[in-house]
Design an enzyme around this catalytic site. Structure first.
Site, PDB file in Angstrom:
ATOM      1  N   GLU A   1       2.984   9.911  -7.513  1.00 56.09           N
ATOM      2  CA  GLU A   1       2.319   8.615  -8.064  1.00 56.09           C
ATOM      3  C   GLU A   1       1.177   8.619  -8.422  1.00 56.09           C
ATOM      4  OE1 GLU A   1       1.832   5.183  -5.301  1.00 56.09           O
ATOM      5  OE2 GLU A   1       2.602   4.020  -7.078  1.00 56.09           O
TER       6      GLU A   1
ATOM      7  N   THR B   1       1.095   4.785   5.189  1.00 57.93           N
ATOM      8  CA  THR B   1       0.712   3.918   5.971  1.00 57.93           C
ATOM      9  C   THR B   1       1.855   2.746   6.265  1.00 57.93           C
ATOM     10  OG1 THR B   1      -1.393   4.078   4.984  1.00 57.93           O
ATOM     11  CG2 THR B   1      -1.104   2.026   6.045  1.00 57.93           C
ATOM     12  N   GLY B   2       2.701   2.388   5.438  1.00 56.50           N
ATOM     13  CA  GLY B   2       3.812   1.431   5.809  1.00 56.50           C
ATOM     14  C   GLY B   2       4.681   2.118   6.983  1.00 56.50           C
TER      15      GLY B   2
ATOM     16  N   GLY C   1       0.783  -1.250  -0.067  1.00 57.38           N
ATOM     17  CA  GLY C   1       0.142   0.071  -0.173  1.00 57.38           C
ATOM     18  C   GLY C   1       0.797   1.147   0.112  1.00 57.38           C
ATOM     19  N   SER C   2       0.547   2.461   0.733  1.00 55.66           N
ATOM     20  CA  SER C   2       0.987   3.419   0.465  1.00 55.66           C
ATOM     21  C   SER C   2       2.344   3.737   1.381  1.00 55.66           C
ATOM     22  CB  SER C   2      -0.052   4.804   0.665  1.00 55.66           C
ATOM     23  OG  SER C   2      -0.252   4.874   2.052  1.00 55.66           O
ATOM     24  N   THR C   3       3.057   4.827   0.970  1.00 55.03           N
ATOM     25  CA  THR C   3       4.279   4.891   2.090  1.00 55.03           C
ATOM     26  C   THR C   3       3.973   5.223   3.473  1.00 55.03           C
ATOM     27  OG1 THR C   3       5.882   4.990   0.044  1.00 55.03           O
ATOM     28  CG2 THR C   3       6.552   6.141   2.110  1.00 55.03           C
TER      29      THR C   3
ATOM     30  N   CYS D   1       1.462  -0.971  -8.707  1.00 53.92           N
ATOM     31  CA  CYS D   1       2.644  -0.560  -8.077  1.00 53.92           C
ATOM     32  C   CYS D   1       3.698  -0.296  -9.056  1.00 53.92           C
ATOM     33  CB  CYS D   1       3.035  -1.313  -6.736  1.00 53.92           C
ATOM     34  SG  CYS D   1       3.076  -3.117  -7.243  1.00 53.92           S
TER      35      CYS D   1
HETATM   36  P1  NDP Z   1      -3.287   2.767   2.332  1.00 50.62           P
HETATM   37  O1  NDP Z   1      -2.207   2.356   1.572  1.00 50.62           O
HETATM   38  O2  NDP Z   1      -3.474   4.031   3.299  1.00 50.62           O
HETATM   39  O3  NDP Z   1      -3.842   1.205   3.198  1.00 50.62           O
HETATM   40  C1  NDP Z   1      -5.056   1.322   3.565  1.00 50.62           C
HETATM   41  C2  NDP Z   1      -5.104   0.139   4.514  1.00 50.62           C
HETATM   42  O4  NDP Z   1      -3.970   0.043   5.409  1.00 50.62           O
HETATM   43  C3  NDP Z   1      -6.268  -0.264   5.095  1.00 50.62           C
HETATM   44  O5  NDP Z   1      -6.537  -1.666   5.104  1.00 50.62           O
HETATM   45  C4  NDP Z   1      -5.949   0.039   6.427  1.00 50.62           C
HETATM   46  O6  NDP Z   1      -6.689  -0.713   7.563  1.00 50.62           O
HETATM   47  C5  NDP Z   1      -4.510  -0.240   6.611  1.00 50.62           C
HETATM   48  N1  NDP Z   1      -3.950   0.668   7.687  1.00 50.62           N
HETATM   49  C6  NDP Z   1      -4.352   1.817   7.958  1.00 50.62           C
HETATM   50  N2  NDP Z   1      -3.499   2.429   8.882  1.00 50.62           N
HETATM   51  C7  NDP Z   1      -2.783   1.282   9.504  1.00 50.62           C
HETATM   52  C8  NDP Z   1      -1.893   1.241  10.330  1.00 50.62           C
HETATM   53  N3  NDP Z   1      -1.498   2.084  11.118  1.00 50.62           N
HETATM   54  N4  NDP Z   1      -1.418   0.097  10.561  1.00 50.62           N
HETATM   55  C9  NDP Z   1      -1.701  -1.070   9.902  1.00 50.62           C
HETATM   56  N5  NDP Z   1      -2.558  -0.845   9.006  1.00 50.62           N
HETATM   57  C10 NDP Z   1      -3.194   0.265   8.575  1.00 50.62           C
HETATM   58  O7  NDP Z   1      -4.390   2.568   1.295  1.00 50.62           O
HETATM   59  P2  NDP Z   1      -5.072   3.711   0.177  1.00 50.62           P
HETATM   60  O8  NDP Z   1      -6.395   3.226  -0.217  1.00 50.62           O
HETATM   61  O9  NDP Z   1      -5.509   4.954   1.238  1.00 50.62           O
HETATM   62  O10 NDP Z   1      -4.265   4.144  -0.768  1.00 50.62           O
HETATM   63  C11 NDP Z   1      -3.332   5.445  -0.806  1.00 50.62           C
HETATM   64  C12 NDP Z   1      -2.352   5.255  -1.788  1.00 50.62           C
HETATM   65  O11 NDP Z   1      -1.652   4.210  -1.883  1.00 50.62           O
HETATM   66  C13 NDP Z   1      -2.926   5.145  -3.369  1.00 50.62           C
HETATM   67  O12 NDP Z   1      -3.251   6.514  -3.882  1.00 50.62           O
HETATM   68  C14 NDP Z   1      -1.843   4.764  -4.047  1.00 50.62           C
HETATM   69  O13 NDP Z   1      -0.832   5.674  -4.694  1.00 50.62           O
HETATM   70  C15 NDP Z   1      -0.874   3.988  -2.900  1.00 50.62           C
HETATM   71  N6  NDP Z   1      -1.455   2.351  -3.405  1.00 50.62           N
HETATM   72  C16 NDP Z   1      -0.400   1.484  -3.682  1.00 50.62           C
HETATM   73  C17 NDP Z   1      -0.571   0.046  -3.755  1.00 50.62           C
HETATM   74  C18 NDP Z   1       0.529  -0.783  -4.325  1.00 50.62           C
HETATM   75  O14 NDP Z   1       0.459  -1.642  -4.754  1.00 50.62           O
HETATM   76  N7  NDP Z   1       1.744  -0.429  -3.645  1.00 50.62           N
HETATM   77  C19 NDP Z   1      -2.013  -0.413  -3.747  1.00 50.62           C
HETATM   78  C20 NDP Z   1      -3.027   0.597  -3.433  1.00 50.62           C
HETATM   79  C21 NDP Z   1      -2.565   1.856  -3.217  1.00 50.62           C
HETATM   80  P3  NDP Z   1      -8.064  -0.107   8.223  1.00 50.62           P
HETATM   81  O15 NDP Z   1      -9.073   0.117   7.244  1.00 50.62           O
HETATM   82  O16 NDP Z   1      -8.589  -1.254   9.106  1.00 50.62           O
HETATM   83  O17 NDP Z   1      -7.586   1.145   8.807  1.00 50.62           O
END
Ligand code: NDP
Length: 480
Positions: A383, A234-235, A230-232, A286
């Site tokens: 991105e 959140t990582g 997912g996103s940086t 990604c």
């Molecule tokens: P995020 O990257 O923010 O991820 C959301 C997920 O992370 C949800 O399942 C959420 O769970 C979980 N999460 C949130 N906070 C935490 C935490 N502190 N610890 C653990 N897990 C957490 O997703 P978005 O949909 O907001 O995407 C944002 C951007 O990420 C996109 O615009 C895109 O640029 C990029 N992206 C990259 C991807 C890739 O393949 N690398 C795939 C998708 C998006 P909960 O619902 O329980 O909070």
């Protein structure tokens, strides 16, 4: 109400059981904004039950041999294949990607990849490595499973990325709690329904939720490793809370892959490949090609060739078999794409095609090519994760390399040329986890894939990918 009652019911999967919840949230079809299902919303207590089940299941599952676990995982692949049509349709409804799609890269492709990855990964095995065997001692390195793996998956390839997370964890002997994105939880819940009838109870648990489950997982004391795509930002949040019990991490975060097209590239031969690898999954990939740097001598020719392809594309509801590209998966992502396009317009960039929303029945955005744009524009620096590609003209290769490396992210990169040795030399100077020559975004089950810098760390796939789910136990047996 009538419509709701005819919908398939989805449940969490905890300790081998289908479990209902008191709360639900709607899952939206991005092609027409309709509600396609109610998703069970787990609470933290249910997450704790899932983790506890996975912890209990670990001792028996990890004690099995690779061959015994492999039999189960191959059965799982067969059972998914038997429901291929259901998965493909559900994937198109929840994610938006077409059933077929441009170059056949739609839901059918994701399902095919899912099966290929399960079978290929389940065929792999880590064996002990002897590093000394003499009169003094026998010393061997063993690879042991870590324990309970928490998987947090995104909405772009919900089924396939779930498999990328789970199968290497399972074949090496770990147990899993997976939390799919709240945008696309359904195919993972369907997977869980199938898995619970094949795998021992507690080995795979599916906990859908929204808002608090991800954070609770990354702070959970009984989860031993988190794998997140997912996103940086959140990582980084996951990494902070993982410190509590020193969780192992694999973080596959965003990228902004640059491609460099050299003056000697064969534009006729590569234009369609560049197009396909930029717009794969509507750009929501990604490792898609996201910044295209083209030498000035071939710039106009490549722009023209790609525009000709772009204007022939059909964007629409992916359930129709002739659709090339579906909608963006969600409104937030559509808004990001619109904002980046607006910034490019304000800077005087040239839109070769697209650039305006023409259909608001779903989260549609047309395939869009933008040139006369430079580093510093949001569309180049951020991105886009959508169907809009900046094309940047360069005259000096050293400048192009600096541009490619100037961002904080480093997932993939590519060089396009007929001079392979020179292309490889330039590619090796790109700061990213994978470099392609005359290709981009190509992954396969035996080739390690992962990012550097803000794109995360740890790799998926191949033997290196399996090792991510193990720790080393060194066994020293004295002989004298
Ligand atoms: P995020 O990257 O923010 O991820 C959301 C997920 O992370 C949800 O399942 C959420 O769970 C979980 N999460 C949130 N906070 C935490 C935490 N502190 N610890 C653990 N897990 C957490 O997703 P978005 O949909 O907001 O995407 C944002 C951007 O990420 C996109 O615009 C895109 O640029 C990029 N992206 C990259 C991807 C890739 O393949 N690398 C795939 C998708 C998006 P909960 O619902 O329980 O909070």
């Amino acid at each position: 109400m009538t419509r709701m009652s005819t919908m398939k019911a989805f449940n969490l999967i905890i300790d081998g059981e289908s479990v209902s919840t008191t709360d639900y949230f709607d899952v939206i079809n991005p092609a027409d904004k309709s509600v396609i299902a109610r998703c069970p919303k787990a609470n933290v207590e249910q997450l704790n039950e899932a983790v506890s089940a996975a912890k209990t299941a670990f001792s028996a599952w990890s004690a099995l041999t690779y061959s015994e676990r492999r039999v189960k995982l191959m059965q799982l692949a067969d059972a998914i294949e038997a429901q291929a049509e259901t998965f493909i349709t559900l994937l198109t409804k929840e994610q938006g990607k077409p059933i077929n799609g441009f170059a056949g890269l739609g839901s059918g492709f994701e399902l095919g990849g899912t099966l290929a990855w399960i079978r290929s990964t389940a065929s792999m095995e880590l064996t002990a490595e002897t590093i000394q065997d003499n009169e003094e001692a026998h010393i061997a390195i063993h690879r042991k499973p870590i324990g309970v793996v928490g998987s947090i998956t995104p909405w772009n390839y919900p089924l396939l990325i779930g498999i990328w997370h789970m199968i290497p964890a399972l074949i090496t002997g770990n147990t899993v709690v997976i939390k799919p994105s709240e945008m696309t939880p359904l195919t993972t819940l369907l997977f869980g329904e199938i898995a619970k009838d094949i795998l021992p109870k507690g080995v795979v648990n599916v906990v859908a939720g929204a808002g608090d489950i991800g954070a609770a997982m990354s702070a959970h004391k009984d989860i031993d490793k988190i794998i997140f795509t997912g996103s940086t930002p959140t990582g980084k949040a996951i990494m902070k809370s993982a410190a509590e019990n020193l969780k192992r991490l694999t973080l596959e975060l965003g990228g902004n892959d640059a491609a460099i097209v050299l003056a000697d590239a064969d534009i006729k031969a590569i234009a369609s490949k560049i197009f396909a690898t930029s717009f794969i999954n509507n750009g929501q990939t990604c490792a898609a090609l996201k910044r295209l740097y083209v030498h000035e001598t071939v710039h106009d020719q490549l722009c023209e060739a790609m525009t000709n392809i772009a204007v022939s594309m059909k964007t629409g509801n992916g359930i129709n078999e002739d659709t090339d590209f579906g909608p963006l998966q969600n409104e937030k992502q559509l808004d990001i794409v619109k904002a980046l396009a607006q910034d490019a317009k304000e800077r005087g960039a040239n839109f070769l095609c697209g650039g305006e929303v023409v259909d608001e029945t779903g989260y549609f955005y047309p395939i869009t090519l933008v040139n006369n744009i430079q580093d510093g524009a949001r569309l180049v620096d951020e991105e886009q994760f959508g169907p809009i590609l900046p094309i940047i003209k360069f005259s000096n290769i050293e400048d192009a390399i600096v541009s490619a490396n100037r961002l904080a992210v480093g997932l993939g990169g590519s060089v396009w040329s007929t001079d392979i040795t020179r292309a490889q030399d330039i590619a090796s100077r790109l700061e990213c986890g994978t470099v392609w020559i005359n290709n981009h975004a190509m992954v396969q089950p035996d080739a390690p894939f992962g990012g550097v810098k803000d794109s995360g760390f740890g790799v998926a796939f191949g033997e290196a990918g399996l090792k991510e789910f193990t720790f080393i136990q060194t066994m020293q047996t004295a002989k004298s």
